[in-house]
Design an enzyme around this catalytic site. Structure first.
Site, PDB file in Angstrom:
ATOM      1  N   ARG A   1     -13.624  -8.440  -1.533  1.00 36.06           N
ATOM      2  CA  ARG A   1     -12.874  -8.163  -0.303  1.00 36.06           C
ATOM      3  C   ARG A   1     -12.418  -6.692  -0.289  1.00 36.06           C
ATOM      4  O   ARG A   1     -11.904  -6.168  -1.261  1.00 36.06           O
ATOM      5  CB  ARG A   1     -11.661  -9.088  -0.240  1.00 36.06           C
ATOM      6  CG  ARG A   1     -10.789  -8.924   1.009  1.00 36.06           C
ATOM      7  CD  ARG A   1      -9.604  -8.008   0.787  1.00 36.06           C
ATOM      8  NE  ARG A   1      -8.642  -8.090   1.883  1.00 36.06           N
ATOM      9  CZ  ARG A   1      -7.609  -7.259   2.018  1.00 36.06           C
ATOM     10  NH1 ARG A   1      -7.404  -6.305   1.148  1.00 36.06           N
ATOM     11  NH2 ARG A   1      -6.798  -7.395   3.026  1.00 36.06           N
TER      12      ARG A   1
ATOM     13  N   GLY B   1       0.143  -3.469   5.359  1.00 36.02           N
ATOM     14  CA  GLY B   1       0.301  -4.823   5.872  1.00 36.02           C
ATOM     15  C   GLY B   1      -0.988  -5.612   5.760  1.00 36.02           C
ATOM     16  O   GLY B   1      -1.865  -5.282   4.941  1.00 36.02           O
TER      17      GLY B   1
ATOM     18  N   THR C   1       0.866  -1.181   0.000  1.00 36.69           N
ATOM     19  CA  THR C   1       0.000   0.000   0.000  1.00 36.69           C
ATOM     20  C   THR C   1       0.894   1.220   0.000  1.00 36.69           C
ATOM     21  O   THR C   1       1.957   1.187   0.597  1.00 36.69           O
ATOM     22  CB  THR C   1      -0.846   0.044   1.305  1.00 36.69           C
ATOM     23  OG1 THR C   1      -1.737  -1.047   1.301  1.00 36.69           O
ATOM     24  CG2 THR C   1      -1.644   1.319   1.437  1.00 36.69           C
TER      25      THR C   1
ATOM     26  N   GLY D   1     -10.026  -4.144   2.125  1.00 39.53           N
ATOM     27  CA  GLY D   1      -9.049  -4.190   3.216  1.00 39.53           C
ATOM     28  C   GLY D   1      -9.166  -3.017   4.160  1.00 39.53           C
ATOM     29  O   GLY D   1     -10.210  -2.358   4.249  1.00 39.53           O
TER      30      GLY D   1
HETATM   31  C1  SD4 Z   1      -4.692  -4.524   2.504  1.00 38.76           C
HETATM   32  N1  SD4 Z   1      -3.240  -3.178   3.846  1.00 38.76           N
HETATM   33  O1  SD4 Z   1      -5.551  -4.384   1.671  1.00 38.76           O
HETATM   34  C2  SD4 Z   1      -3.515  -3.590   2.515  1.00 38.76           C
HETATM   35  C3  SD4 Z   1      -2.383  -4.215   1.828  1.00 38.76           C
HETATM   36  C4  SD4 Z   1      -1.056  -3.757   2.281  1.00 38.76           C
HETATM   37  O2  SD4 Z   1       1.161  -4.221   2.655  1.00 38.76           O
HETATM   38  O3  SD4 Z   1      -0.805  -2.709   2.714  1.00 38.76           O
HETATM   39  N2  SD4 Z   1      -0.061  -4.563   2.277  1.00 38.76           N
HETATM   40  O4  SD4 Z   1      -4.716  -5.425   3.345  1.00 38.76           O
END
Ligand code: SD4
Length: 332
Positions: A225, A249, A197, A227
């Protein structure tokens, strides 16, 4: 009881009640709002996207642009890079489609705009901004987010690229299944590889703060989905009087703890940014989750900090650009 006694009793009780609320006769006058100092402009952006995104947002801030314009431009830059994890042409879901989540939050009004599972529109952060500025809503999702974007004049286009198509083809050819049905990552170690992200936080010369984030979410996710990125206090959070935070994350877990809200509130209580970032991440670890995740936090005076969990071999970093230049800070 005489009228006088009744009125004395009533007013005595009322005064006691007001005093309990901290409102006394002398203090009943509203206190003058505390002026928020303007501060020195900065822009913070996460991951290796930082230097490039800041190089787009910083000149805008330096010439007096609003923090919201700088955050939008910095994130648009990343959304259009063709990176596999953020924006067009990246991370397909279980059926091979790329869908985007994004949020923007504006300090002065505490207003928010977000999109979840946005399809076929490239600049998700700009659609989020339209949600914020053109409507009373805060979050619009799915095909309806695409329809909203079209209504706002955004162009519909495929988000599939050669890279995302090949990634999905390879995955499907192996007969792989989404890992989203696996057990929760509690005391097991994060099974997730493949998510990312971009998050940005800016303070402009007028003293206004803005935060934003944008992502393709999680690789091979179940269609529909959404996030943590478009959820206030999860993917990002700002408080005009305090500062801001952005997260990255495993959003399926991180959104359960509102880590960016948590960190900003800890700073409001006087905790330093680094300690606030660590405490927000520790809350997730203390609940037993083994995930990969991190946050970057910056107070409105420019003092910043970051923390991560898992990701022993993943070099999470954030970059802060000010008039003194850009500094990239690895998070350990
Ligand atoms: C998510 N937080 O959709 C985001 C993905 C991400 O490092 O940041 N990954 O879960």
């Amino acid at each position: 009881m005489t009228d006088k006694a009744i009125s004395r009793r009533f007013f005595g009780a009322a005064a006691a009640g007001l005093a309990a609320l901290g409102i006394t006769g002398a203090a009943a006058k509203p206190a003058a709002p505390k002026a928020i100092p303007t501060g020195k402009p900065f822009i913070l952006t996460t991951w290796d996207f930082g230097p490039g995104a800041n190089a787009v947002g910083w000149p805008m801030l330096a010439s007096g642009a609003s923090a919201i314009d700088a955050v939008e431009a910095a994130i648009n830059h990343v959304e259009l890079l063709g990176d596999y994890w953020v924006g067009a042409g990246g991370v397909p879901n279980e059926v091979g489609e790329t869908t985007l989540d994004a949020m923007i939050m504006w300090g002065p009004t505490h207003d928010l705009g977000a999109v979840g599972c946005l399809k076929r529109v490239k600049k998700a952060i700009s659609v989020a901004r339209a949600v914020m500025e053109k409507t009373q809503h805060s979050l619009i999702v799915g095909d309806d987010a695409t329809r909203f974007a079209a209504r706002m004049g955004f162009t519909e286009t495929s988000l599939t690229s050669v890279v995302s198509q090949q990634a999905w083809d390879k995955w499907a050819a192996k007969g792989e299944k989404t890992d989203a049905f696996d057990p929760e990552p509690i005391r097991k170690g994060d099974q997730l590889v493949g998510h990312d992200t971009v998050g940005s936080i800016a303070l402009d010369a007028a003293g206004n703060l803005c935060v934003g984030c944008s992502t393709n979410g999680r690789e091979f996710k179940i269609p529909g989905r959404v996030g943590d990125s478009p959820i206030a206090g999860a993917g990002a959070y700002v408080d005009q009087a305090v500062g801001g935070a952005v997260a990255t994350g495993n959003g399926d877990v991180m959104m359960r703890f509102l880590p960016t809200y948590h960190a900003v509130e800890l700073m409001r209580g006087g905790m330093a940014p680094q300690a606030a970032a660590e405490a927000a991440i520790k809350r997730i670890e203390d609940a037993g989750y083994s995930i990969g995740g991190g946050i970057a936090v910056i107070r409105r005076d420019g003092v910043h900090g970051g923390a991560k969990t898992g990701w022993e071999d993943t070099p999470f970093s954030y970059s802060v650009q000010t008039a003194a230049g850009n500094v990239k800070t690895p998070v350990s």
